[in-house]
Motif scaffolding. Structure first.
Motif, PDB file in Angstrom:
ATOM      1  N   PHE A 170       0.906  -1.127   0.101  1.00 58.39           N
ATOM      2  CA  PHE A 170       0.081  -0.008   0.041  1.00 58.39           C
ATOM      3  C   PHE A 170       0.750   1.085   0.038  1.00 58.39           C
ATOM      4  O   PHE A 170       1.729   1.573   0.801  1.00 58.39           O
ATOM      5  N   VAL A 171       1.102   1.867  -1.130  1.00 60.58           N
ATOM      6  CA  VAL A 171       1.895   3.118  -1.302  1.00 60.58           C
ATOM      7  C   VAL A 171       0.995   4.350  -0.933  1.00 60.58           C
ATOM      8  O   VAL A 171       0.215   4.812  -1.631  1.00 60.58           O
ATOM      9  N   ASP A 172       1.305   4.823   0.547  1.00 60.37           N
ATOM     10  CA  ASP A 172       0.391   6.290   0.643  1.00 60.37           C
ATOM     11  C   ASP A 172       1.236   7.316   0.234  1.00 60.37           C
ATOM     12  O   ASP A 172       2.250   7.713   0.904  1.00 60.37           O
ATOM     13  N   ILE A 173       0.845   7.909  -0.856  1.00 59.25           N
ATOM     14  CA  ILE A 173       1.309   8.998  -1.490  1.00 59.25           C
ATOM     15  C   ILE A 173       0.690  10.555  -0.805  1.00 59.25           C
ATOM     16  O   ILE A 173       1.285  11.587  -1.124  1.00 59.25           O
ATOM     17  N   ARG A 174      -0.209  10.348   0.103  1.00 59.08           N
ATOM     18  CA  ARG A 174      -0.736  11.377   0.589  1.00 59.08           C
ATOM     19  C   ARG A 174       0.053  12.354   1.495  1.00 59.08           C
ATOM     20  O   ARG A 174       0.309  13.737   1.152  1.00 59.08           O
ATOM     21  N   PRO A 175       1.145  11.747   2.233  1.00 57.12           N
ATOM     22  CA  PRO A 175       1.935  12.712   2.876  1.00 57.12           C
ATOM     23  C   PRO A 175       2.747  13.796   2.385  1.00 57.12           C
ATOM     24  O   PRO A 175       2.946  14.829   2.831  1.00 57.12           O
ATOM     25  N   VAL A 176       3.167  13.369   1.293  1.00 56.87           N
ATOM     26  CA  VAL A 176       3.974  14.243   0.365  1.00 56.87           C
ATOM     27  C   VAL A 176       3.219  15.018  -0.570  1.00 56.87           C
ATOM     28  O   VAL A 176       3.841  16.020  -1.114  1.00 56.87           O
ATOM     29  N   MET A 177       1.735  15.116  -0.512  1.00 52.52           N
ATOM     30  CA  MET A 177       1.125  15.668  -1.327  1.00 52.52           C
ATOM     31  C   MET A 177       0.156  16.684  -0.457  1.00 52.52           C
ATOM     32  O   MET A 177      -0.562  17.505  -1.100  1.00 52.52           O
ATOM     33  N   ASN A 181      -0.494  22.139   7.003  1.00 53.34           N
ATOM     34  CA  ASN A 181      -2.134  22.453   7.513  1.00 53.34           C
ATOM     35  C   ASN A 181      -2.911  21.255   7.191  1.00 53.34           C
ATOM     36  O   ASN A 181      -4.134  21.225   7.385  1.00 53.34           O
ATOM     37  N   GLY A 182      -2.329  20.090   6.364  1.00 46.67           N
ATOM     38  CA  GLY A 182      -3.185  19.046   6.032  1.00 46.67           C
ATOM     39  C   GLY A 182      -4.023  19.177   4.841  1.00 46.67           C
ATOM     40  O   GLY A 182      -4.742  18.336   4.407  1.00 46.67           O
TER      41      GLY A 182
END
Length: 213
Positions: A170-177, A181-182
């Motif tokens: 599962f590649v979670d690309i959200r943190p770098v995008m 402030n989220g």
């Protein structure tokens, strides 16, 4: 003249009766007949975030990657065409991005999207047992931020499910995008605030490269 009219009527009838994206799938098949795809490719499949990854080959120059994304597709569409866009290639690895469009219809919840993913995964795993499977988390698109709660639910459920499987990532690309402030980083997207630009794909390539076989 009458024969031409019947041909036109037949073509129109086929278009109207054909399932969604049939023309895109046939285009893949025509392309394969003209230029055979790599043997046992690393298959990238899913919706427009895959389709528009024009730098895919350049981003992974040492890998036999094959792009079979078709824009606007939902997980239900990938399920419908799984034999023709996944199984037939006998890939050495599958990289999937899909699910965002399901939720964005406003008709599918995060849980229903997760259930569609499980259906697809189990079907592919049955037909291609042991083939490594990578799922890219549903990205935080600014234009779809109002679906963030359902997207987050789908991502959590899919990640939890995959933790119980073998030969998966599962590649979670959200943190770098996301900004501190989220909120999504707008500069990673095109003017539509939905599809990524080259900067977005560079981040994806960095995140995905370590898990490719």
């Amino acid at each position: 003249m009458l024969r031409i009219i019947f041909i036109v009527i037949g073509v129109i009838a086929f278009i109207q009766s054909a399932p969604p994206f049939e023309s895109e799938i046939r285009a893949f098949e025509r392309a394969d007949s003209l230029t055979p795809p790599p043997a046992r490719p690393i298959l990238f499949v899913g919706s427009s975030s895959i389709r528009f990854w024009s730098s895919l080959t350049a981003d992974f120059p040492d890998k036999p990657v094959l792009n079979r994304g078709f824009g606007g597709s939902q997980l239900s569409d990938v399920i419908r065409y799984a034999d023709r866009i996944i199984v037939r290639y006998q890939p050495k690895q599958i990289v999937l991005y899909a699910g965002e469009n399901d939720i964005a219809t406003g008709k599918q919840t995060g849980h229903q999207t997760y259930e569609r993913f499980v259906t697809l995964f189990r079907y592919v795993r049955k037909r291609l047992p042991g083939v490594p499977f990578v799922y890219i988390a549903i990205k935080p698109s600014p234009s779809r931020w109002h679906y963030a709660a359902e997207i987050g639910k789908a991502n959590r459920l899919i990640e939890q499910f995959l933790r119980q499987q073998r030969r998966v990532q599962f590649v979670d690309i959200r943190p770098v995008m996301l900004q501190p402030n989220g909120r999504p980083i707008g500069s990673l997207f095109r003017a539509d605030s939905l599809h990524m630009n080259a900067s977005g794909y560079r981040l994806w390539a960095q995140a995905i490269r370590p898990v490719l076989r």
